[in-house]
Design a protein around this motif. Structure first.
Motif, PDB file in Angstrom:
ATOM      1  N   HIS A  24      54.235  60.869  25.624  1.00 20.62           N
ATOM      2  CA  HIS A  24      55.239  60.693  26.683  1.00 20.62           C
ATOM      3  C   HIS A  24      54.577  60.044  27.898  1.00 20.62           C
ATOM      4  CE1 HIS A  24      58.216  61.718  29.795  1.00 20.62           C
ATOM      5  NE2 HIS A  24      59.081  61.655  28.779  1.00 20.62           N
ATOM      6  N   TYR A  26      54.459  60.938  30.767  1.00 20.00           N
ATOM      7  CA  TYR A  26      53.893  61.903  31.713  1.00 20.00           C
ATOM      8  C   TYR A  26      52.496  62.389  31.294  1.00 20.00           C
ATOM      9  CZ  TYR A  26      58.722  62.417  33.515  1.00 20.00           C
ATOM     10  OH  TYR A  26      59.962  62.212  34.037  1.00 20.00           O
ATOM     11  N   ASP A  40      59.974  57.359  26.320  1.00 24.14           N
ATOM     12  CA  ASP A  40      60.723  58.483  26.893  1.00 24.14           C
ATOM     13  C   ASP A  40      61.176  59.388  25.744  1.00 24.14           C
ATOM     14  OD1 ASP A  40      63.006  57.325  25.784  1.00 24.14           O
ATOM     15  OD2 ASP A  40      63.977  56.889  27.692  1.00 24.14           O
ATOM     16  N   SER A  41      61.870  60.459  26.073  1.00 19.98           N
ATOM     17  CA  SER A  41      62.201  61.462  25.057  1.00 19.98           C
ATOM     18  C   SER A  41      63.022  60.878  23.904  1.00 19.98           C
ATOM     19  CB  SER A  41      62.981  62.614  25.694  1.00 19.98           C
ATOM     20  OG  SER A  41      62.223  63.199  26.699  1.00 19.98           O
ATOM     21  N   PHE A  63      58.615  71.374  23.117  1.00 16.23           N
ATOM     22  CA  PHE A  63      59.936  71.081  22.550  1.00 16.23           C
ATOM     23  C   PHE A  63      59.958  69.698  21.899  1.00 16.23           C
ATOM     24  CE2 PHE A  63      60.654  69.180  26.792  1.00 16.23           C
ATOM     25  CZ  PHE A  63      61.273  67.991  26.445  1.00 16.23           C
ATOM     26  N   MET A  64      59.115  68.788  22.375  1.00 23.08           N
ATOM     27  CA  MET A  64      59.069  67.434  21.806  1.00 23.08           C
ATOM     28  C   MET A  64      58.453  67.468  20.408  1.00 23.08           C
ATOM     29  SD  MET A  64      57.861  65.211  25.095  1.00 23.08           S
ATOM     30  CE  MET A  64      59.006  64.945  26.446  1.00 23.08           C
ATOM     31  N   TYR A 112      70.537  69.534  26.350  1.00 26.84           N
ATOM     32  CA  TYR A 112      69.442  68.605  26.657  1.00 26.84           C
ATOM     33  C   TYR A 112      68.312  68.861  25.669  1.00 26.84           C
ATOM     34  CZ  TYR A 112      66.564  65.989  30.097  1.00 26.84           C
ATOM     35  OH  TYR A 112      65.787  65.072  30.750  1.00 26.84           O
ATOM     36  N   ASN A 114      65.335  69.043  26.090  1.00 27.20           N
ATOM     37  CA  ASN A 114      64.345  69.967  26.661  1.00 27.20           C
ATOM     38  C   ASN A 114      64.820  71.401  26.439  1.00 27.20           C
ATOM     39  OD1 ASN A 114      64.123  67.364  27.873  1.00 27.20           O
ATOM     40  ND2 ASN A 114      62.843  68.214  29.496  1.00 27.20           N
ATOM     41  N   SER A 129      67.915  62.286  28.601  1.00 31.22           N
ATOM     42  CA  SER A 129      68.393  61.770  29.888  1.00 31.22           C
ATOM     43  C   SER A 129      68.963  60.361  29.736  1.00 31.22           C
ATOM     44  CB  SER A 129      67.263  61.786  30.918  1.00 31.22           C
ATOM     45  OG  SER A 129      66.212  60.956  30.509  1.00 31.22           O
ATOM     46  N   HIS A 175      60.853  67.981  39.041  1.00 30.94           N
ATOM     47  CA  HIS A 175      61.876  67.144  39.686  1.00 30.94           C
ATOM     48  C   HIS A 175      62.639  67.888  40.783  1.00 30.94           C
ATOM     49  CE1 HIS A 175      61.022  64.758  36.079  1.00 30.94           C
ATOM     50  NE2 HIS A 175      61.341  63.746  36.853  1.00 30.94           N
ATOM     51  N   HIS A 198      64.737  60.162  38.617  1.00 34.06           N
ATOM     52  CA  HIS A 198      65.103  60.726  37.310  1.00 34.06           C
ATOM     53  C   HIS A 198      66.278  61.690  37.531  1.00 34.06           C
ATOM     54  CE1 HIS A 198      64.775  62.834  33.485  1.00 34.06           C
ATOM     55  NE2 HIS A 198      64.036  61.822  33.071  1.00 34.06           N
ATOM     56  N   GLU A 200      66.905  64.496  36.473  1.00 32.83           N
ATOM     57  CA  GLU A 200      66.562  65.920  36.592  1.00 32.83           C
ATOM     58  C   GLU A 200      66.346  66.299  38.058  1.00 32.83           C
ATOM     59  OE1 GLU A 200      63.098  66.643  34.171  1.00 32.83           O
ATOM     60  OE2 GLU A 200      64.118  66.057  32.342  1.00 32.83           O
ATOM     61  N   SER A 214      66.359  57.493  32.932  1.00 36.14           N
ATOM     62  CA  SER A 214      65.235  58.130  32.229  1.00 36.14           C
ATOM     63  C   SER A 214      63.935  57.421  32.620  1.00 36.14           C
ATOM     64  CB  SER A 214      65.433  58.012  30.717  1.00 36.14           C
ATOM     65  OG  SER A 214      65.123  56.697  30.294  1.00 36.14           O
ATOM     66  N   THR A 215      62.822  57.917  32.159  1.00 30.84           N
ATOM     67  CA  THR A 215      61.542  57.284  32.486  1.00 30.84           C
ATOM     68  C   THR A 215      61.538  55.817  32.032  1.00 30.84           C
ATOM     69  OG1 THR A 215      60.739  58.476  30.549  1.00 30.84           O
ATOM     70  CG2 THR A 215      60.057  59.302  32.658  1.00 30.84           C
ATOM     71  N   MET A 270      52.688  69.098  30.994  1.00 28.00           N
ATOM     72  CA  MET A 270      52.308  67.829  30.375  1.00 28.00           C
ATOM     73  C   MET A 270      50.802  67.601  30.499  1.00 28.00           C
ATOM     74  SD  MET A 270      54.651  65.764  29.077  1.00 28.00           S
ATOM     75  CE  MET A 270      56.453  65.697  28.929  1.00 28.00           C
TER      76      MET A 270
HETATM   77  P1  13P Z   1      62.864  61.411  29.690  1.00 30.83           P
HETATM   78  O1  13P Z   1      61.716  61.226  28.769  1.00 30.83           O
HETATM   79  O2  13P Z   1      64.162  61.400  28.943  1.00 30.83           O
HETATM   80  O3  13P Z   1      62.862  60.451  30.824  1.00 30.83           O
HETATM   81  O4  13P Z   1      62.731  62.891  30.305  1.00 30.83           O
HETATM   82  C1  13P Z   1      61.697  63.209  31.146  1.00 30.83           C
HETATM   83  C2  13P Z   1      61.188  64.576  31.004  1.00 30.83           C
HETATM   84  O5  13P Z   1      61.207  65.379  31.886  1.00 30.83           O
HETATM   85  C3  13P Z   1      60.595  64.953  29.752  1.00 30.83           C
HETATM   86  O6  13P Z   1      60.209  66.253  29.819  1.00 30.83           O
END
Ligand code: 13P
Ligand code: SF4
Length: 310
Positions: A24, A26, A40-41, A63-64, A112, A114, A129, A175, A198, A200, A214-215, A270
């Motif tokens: 990701h 992050y 991104d997710s 969770f990913m 979501y 997440n 997102s 966020h 973002h 969030e 999203s990112t 992360m």
């Molecule tokens: P996205 O990857 O959908 O932008 O979400 C960001 C996030 O907080 C992932 O945990």
């Protein structure tokens, strides 16, 4: 351990084990640089759904990796550190979520990504997102909806879709920490800057934004927009990709409340992953994500619904 040793060993082990590293935005920059795919997710879920690799090393949070395992029961899915949680996923427990569902049995449940496998298994749709708005809009207008677990993303979606969503009271600790006063202060000294955020983030931050996404959405916006300066309200890991994708743009990280020294926000979950942990998990094929098959078969239904629509 020496960084060059780690990089060469990770690359060797990747070949030897036919493994793919998904990261990701992050993640720390060394992990992003060695990954086969950074996204991104939603992009990461899609990549996990189509890879031919035997092993997926998920450089992200629990969770990913769990979602990747739900999609790929026959692949080995590894996570460098099992403690890589998420305040959104951890703040939504199945017992209370089930109670909420029982109070509103006719509501469609949109969750979501997440969130835990247990919460996904109790849901009709999963979203990220980048596709949440599209998914809400795909649900008939007269159908009532529970949206969980992010109340900030949910509040944003209520406004965007003009729907009255019933929200779970969860939030992202990263966020939620942006300071409106400090953001305005920075904007006043950079009045030609564009603010990107973002979803969030809290409502008052989003109300200042020129772009919300999203990112990957934010990266694309900054790359393609004609402005030269951007104030970015998301996790600081995105700055690494921004430096590659938009080297001529000036990027100012939005500051958080507590943060007086580094003026940026980092997700401790992360950042629990390191290059060394990535190497060790690939070498030892552990920690591995495993999931009960009955639970997996329920959790995959709303994920597939999302992937089919995306
Ligand atoms: P996205 O990857 O959908 O932008 O979400 C960001 C996030 O907080 C992932 O945990
Ligand atoms: Fe969870 Fe927020 Fe960290 Fe993303 S940035 S993993 S939503 S706590």
């Amino acid at each position: 351990m020496d960084k060059l040793f780690l990089i060469s060993e990770i690359n060797r082990l990747k070949q030897e084990k036919n493994a793919i590293i998904l990261a990701h935005y992050y993640q720390e920059k060394d992990i992003q640089d060695i990954a086969d795919f950074v996204g991104d997710s939603l992009e990461l879920s899609k990549k996990a759904a189509t890879t031919n690799a035997d092993t997926i090393v998920f450089a992200g949070v629990y969770f990913m990796a769990e979602t990747a395992k739900i999609i790929n029961p026959n692949k080995k899915v590894l996570l460098p550190d099992l403690n890589a949680g998420c305040s959104l996923a951890d703040g939504c427990d199945p017992v209370n979520f089930k109670k909420l569902k029982e109070l509103f049995p006719k509501h469609v449940v949109v969750t979501y990504i997440n969130s835990s496998a247990e919460i996904k298994a109790l849901s009709d749709w999963v979203c990220t997102s980048s596709n949440a708005k599209k998914i809400i809009e795909a649900i008939p207008q007269d159908q009532e909806i529970i949206f969980a677990p992010d109340k900030n993303l949910g509040t944003y979606l209520k406004k965007e879709t003009n729907r009255d969503l019933l929200l779970w009271d969860g939030s992202c600790i990263v966020h939620e920490a942006f300071s409106l006063d400090k953001l305005i202060e920075i904007y006043n000294t950079n009045p030609t800057a564009k603010i990107v955020a973002h979803p969030e983030s809290e409502r008052h931050i989003l109300e200042t934004a020129h772009y919300i996404g999203s990112t990957s959405g934010m990266l694309n916006f900054i790359k393609n927009d004609s402005a030269t300066t951007f104030i970015v309200a998301t996790e600081a890991g995105i700055l690494h990709q921004l430096a590659k994708d938009a080297p001529t743009k000036t990027i100012i990280p939005a500051p958080s409340h507590e943060d007086n020294t580094c003026a940026c926000s980092e997700c401790a979950f992360m950042k629990i992953n390191t290059l060394e942990k990535l190497y060790l998990c690939l070498k030892n094929e552990s920690p591995e994500i495993n999931i009960n098959e009955e639970l997996r078969l329920e959790a995959i239904k709303p994920i597939n619904r999302m992937l089919n629509l995306s």
